[in-house]
Design an enzyme around this catalytic site. Structure first.
Site, PDB file in Angstrom:
ATOM      1  N   HIS A  84       0.826  -1.216   0.000  1.00 45.11           N
ATOM      2  CA  HIS A  84       0.000   0.000   0.000  1.00 45.11           C
ATOM      3  C   HIS A  84       0.860   1.266   0.000  1.00 45.11           C
ATOM      4  O   HIS A  84       0.425   2.308  -0.501  1.00 45.11           O
ATOM      5  CB  HIS A  84      -0.935   0.007   1.209  1.00 45.11           C
ATOM      6  CG  HIS A  84      -2.149  -0.844   1.027  1.00 45.11           C
ATOM      7  ND1 HIS A  84      -3.426  -0.409   1.313  1.00 45.11           N
ATOM      8  CD2 HIS A  84      -2.288  -2.118   0.575  1.00 45.11           C
ATOM      9  CE1 HIS A  84      -4.300  -1.364   1.049  1.00 45.11           C
ATOM     10  NE2 HIS A  84      -3.625  -2.421   0.608  1.00 45.11           N
ATOM     11  N   ASP A  85       2.044   1.187   0.556  1.00 43.46           N
ATOM     12  CA  ASP A  85       2.925   2.356   0.531  1.00 43.46           C
ATOM     13  C   ASP A  85       3.556   2.522  -0.855  1.00 43.46           C
ATOM     14  O   ASP A  85       3.460   3.584  -1.462  1.00 43.46           O
ATOM     15  CB  ASP A  85       4.022   2.217   1.582  1.00 43.46           C
ATOM     16  CG  ASP A  85       4.950   3.427   1.613  1.00 43.46           C
ATOM     17  OD1 ASP A  85       4.433   4.560   1.714  1.00 43.46           O
ATOM     18  OD2 ASP A  85       6.166   3.249   1.526  1.00 43.46           O
ATOM     19  N   VAL A  88       1.507   3.738  -4.189  1.00 43.56           N
ATOM     20  CA  VAL A  88       0.873   5.061  -4.265  1.00 43.56           C
ATOM     21  C   VAL A  88       1.882   6.096  -4.758  1.00 43.56           C
ATOM     22  O   VAL A  88       1.894   6.458  -5.926  1.00 43.56           O
ATOM     23  CB  VAL A  88       0.255   5.453  -2.911  1.00 43.56           C
ATOM     24  CG1 VAL A  88      -0.374   6.847  -2.979  1.00 43.56           C
ATOM     25  CG2 VAL A  88      -0.830   4.438  -2.534  1.00 43.56           C
ATOM     26  N   GLY A  90       5.231   5.626  -4.350  1.00 44.49           N
ATOM     27  CA  GLY A  90       6.522   4.968  -4.349  1.00 44.49           C
ATOM     28  C   GLY A  90       6.885   4.606  -2.924  1.00 44.49           C
ATOM     29  O   GLY A  90       6.191   4.975  -1.967  1.00 44.49           O
ATOM     30  N   PRO A 178      -5.566  -1.781  -6.678  1.00 42.14           N
ATOM     31  CA  PRO A 178      -6.458  -2.825  -7.206  1.00 42.14           C
ATOM     32  C   PRO A 178      -7.404  -3.332  -6.122  1.00 42.14           C
ATOM     33  O   PRO A 178      -7.014  -3.490  -4.969  1.00 42.14           O
ATOM     34  CB  PRO A 178      -5.498  -3.916  -7.676  1.00 42.14           C
ATOM     35  CG  PRO A 178      -4.207  -3.629  -6.984  1.00 42.14           C
ATOM     36  CD  PRO A 178      -4.152  -2.162  -6.779  1.00 42.14           C
ATOM     37  N   HIS A 209      -1.146 -13.366  -0.856  1.00 45.12           N
ATOM     38  CA  HIS A 209      -2.399 -13.887  -0.312  1.00 45.12           C
ATOM     39  C   HIS A 209      -2.278 -15.304   0.236  1.00 45.12           C
ATOM     40  O   HIS A 209      -3.261 -15.882   0.702  1.00 45.12           O
ATOM     41  CB  HIS A 209      -3.502 -13.812  -1.368  1.00 45.12           C
ATOM     42  CG  HIS A 209      -3.967 -12.417  -1.622  1.00 45.12           C
ATOM     43  ND1 HIS A 209      -4.973 -12.090  -2.505  1.00 45.12           N
ATOM     44  CD2 HIS A 209      -3.550 -11.236  -1.072  1.00 45.12           C
ATOM     45  CE1 HIS A 209      -5.143 -10.788  -2.508  1.00 45.12           C
ATOM     46  NE2 HIS A 209      -4.301 -10.249  -1.653  1.00 45.12           N
ATOM     47  N   SER A 210      -1.072 -15.864   0.175  1.00 41.58           N
ATOM     48  CA  SER A 210      -0.873 -17.148   0.858  1.00 41.58           C
ATOM     49  C   SER A 210      -0.833 -16.929   2.365  1.00 41.58           C
ATOM     50  O   SER A 210      -0.841 -17.878   3.142  1.00 41.58           O
ATOM     51  CB  SER A 210       0.432 -17.807   0.394  1.00 41.58           C
ATOM     52  OG  SER A 210       1.559 -17.132   0.921  1.00 41.58           O
ATOM     53  N   ASP A 262      -5.890 -18.241   2.818  1.00 42.27           N
ATOM     54  CA  ASP A 262      -5.389 -19.601   2.633  1.00 42.27           C
ATOM     55  C   ASP A 262      -5.969 -20.423   3.773  1.00 42.27           C
ATOM     56  O   ASP A 262      -5.635 -20.208   4.940  1.00 42.27           O
ATOM     57  CB  ASP A 262      -3.852 -19.597   2.686  1.00 42.27           C
ATOM     58  CG  ASP A 262      -3.235 -20.985   2.531  1.00 42.27           C
ATOM     59  OD1 ASP A 262      -3.941 -21.983   2.790  1.00 42.27           O
ATOM     60  OD2 ASP A 262      -2.056 -21.056   2.165  1.00 42.27           O
TER      61      ASP A 262
END
Length: 345
Positions: A84-85, A88, A90, A178, A209-210, A262
């Site tokens: 998230h950092d 946006v 960089g 996203p 997302h694992s 997961d």
């Protein structure tokens, strides 16, 4: 004598042309390497703090290790913060700035309301300020802490260059990321805009997302208890399981519960997540679409079959992500407190 002089000139000429050819070849190689691998010769470098703060990386690692010993979910939290950092403005730690009476910050954006782990960055920064005041940037702390947490969770061990400086701007209007409801093509737009390939997107999304969890509000529209019919892309047994947690359109859960992305090894970095989405057990729409979309399905199958390739690809993608639009040189600053600029307006 004339014959000897002629031979000498000829040999000297041949040596000159040979030497010149070698010099031109070497120059060409150097120029080519510079063009293809600019980051290797850039200002981010391994061991940036080796003289100014020799224990910098060890201090960050110790802080992360202590937290991981009591809370293994910190890896997912740091991965999300890092993403998230960097996506946006960089990798400049703009996400860490708190809002003030005079201005808002990225923390005010809806997509960042559930980002956590700020306290571990504060802890590392406090220890670093005691050891080496005004030396180690908050942006570097995020990259180092995330790297260490990934390795502790069973993920790849990789090196990241340091030397980032902290940004001075944090604007919630710039937070465009996203969404979990997107298609593969829609999400790819965000990644290609930052220089990533489809393969790197699959690597980062699937690998990230694992670990971690998500709230019902991010996927309840896929559940039969809310939509009225079974989503054909979701395993019926999982649909029933999630319906018990999230409730229904008539009787939703009183809060917004969270579930692991997961369902088998939610706190360990491995490739089982890819096997699950192949079995239609992806909770988020984007995750499931990675396995179904012809653009990405072969990549998912590859990672599901070969966990070692995931480790290598994830390491490379994380190194690349940690280099997005970094603030270097005399730009930005080294914050004394990660939550505030040194000289607020």
């Amino acid at each position: 004598m004339r014959i000897l002089m002629h031979k000498f000139r000829r040999i000297h000429k041949q040596k000159y042309h040979h030497t010149t050819h070698k010099m031109n070849s070497t120059t060409l190689i150097i120029i080519t390497l510079f063009c293809v691998f600019p980051l290797v010769l850039g200002e981010l470098r391994l061991g940036f703090y080796s003289l100014s703060c020799p224990r910098a990386e060890a201090i960050v690692r110790d802080v992360v290790q202590r937290r991981f010993n009591t809370d293994k979910s910190i890896t997912a939290a740091l991965l999300r913060m890092h993403f998230h950092d960097c996506f946006v403005r960089g990798c400049d730690a703009s996400l860490l700035l708190d809002p003030t009476e005079n201005r808002t910050s990225e923390k005010d954006a809806g997509l960042n309301q559930s980002v956590r782990g700020f306290d571990i960055i504060d802890e590392a920064k406090s220890a670093l300020e005691q050891a080496c005041p005004s030396t180690v940037s908050c942006a570097d702390i995020i990259s180092l802490a995330t790297r260490d947490a990934v390795a502790l969770a069973g993920g790849p061990s990789y090196n990241v260059g340091t030397g980032r400086r902290d940004g001075l701007v944090s604007d919630p209007r710039e937070v465009k990321l996203p969404l979990p409801s997107m298609s593969v093509f829609e999400a790819l737009h965000f990644f290609t805009a930052r220089g990533f390939t489809l393969f790197e997107m699959v690597t980062l999304v699937g690998g990230g997302h694992s670990l971690g969890s998500t709230h019902c509000s991010n996927f309840r529209s896929r559940l039969s208890s809310f939509r009225g019919s079974l989503d054909p892309t979701m395993d019926p047994n999982m649909d029933a399981e999630l319906g018990k947690v999230c409730g229904s359109a008539k009787q939703p859960a009183t809060s917004d519960p969270s579930v692991y992305l997961d369902q088998i090894t939610p706190l360990a970095f491995d490739n089982r997540f890819f096997n699950q989405i192949l079995a239609k057990r992806g909770i988020l729409n984007l995750d499931q679409q990675l396995a179904l979309d012809p653009l990405s399905s072969d990549m998912v199958s590859g990672f599901a079959a070969d966990g070692e390739s995931l480790l290598q690809s994830f390491a490379s993608a994380m190194i690349k992500m940690s280099s997005i639009n970094v603030t270097l040189g005399n730009e930005g600053e080294i914050r004394r407190n990660c939550r505030a600029v040194n000289h607020p307006l």
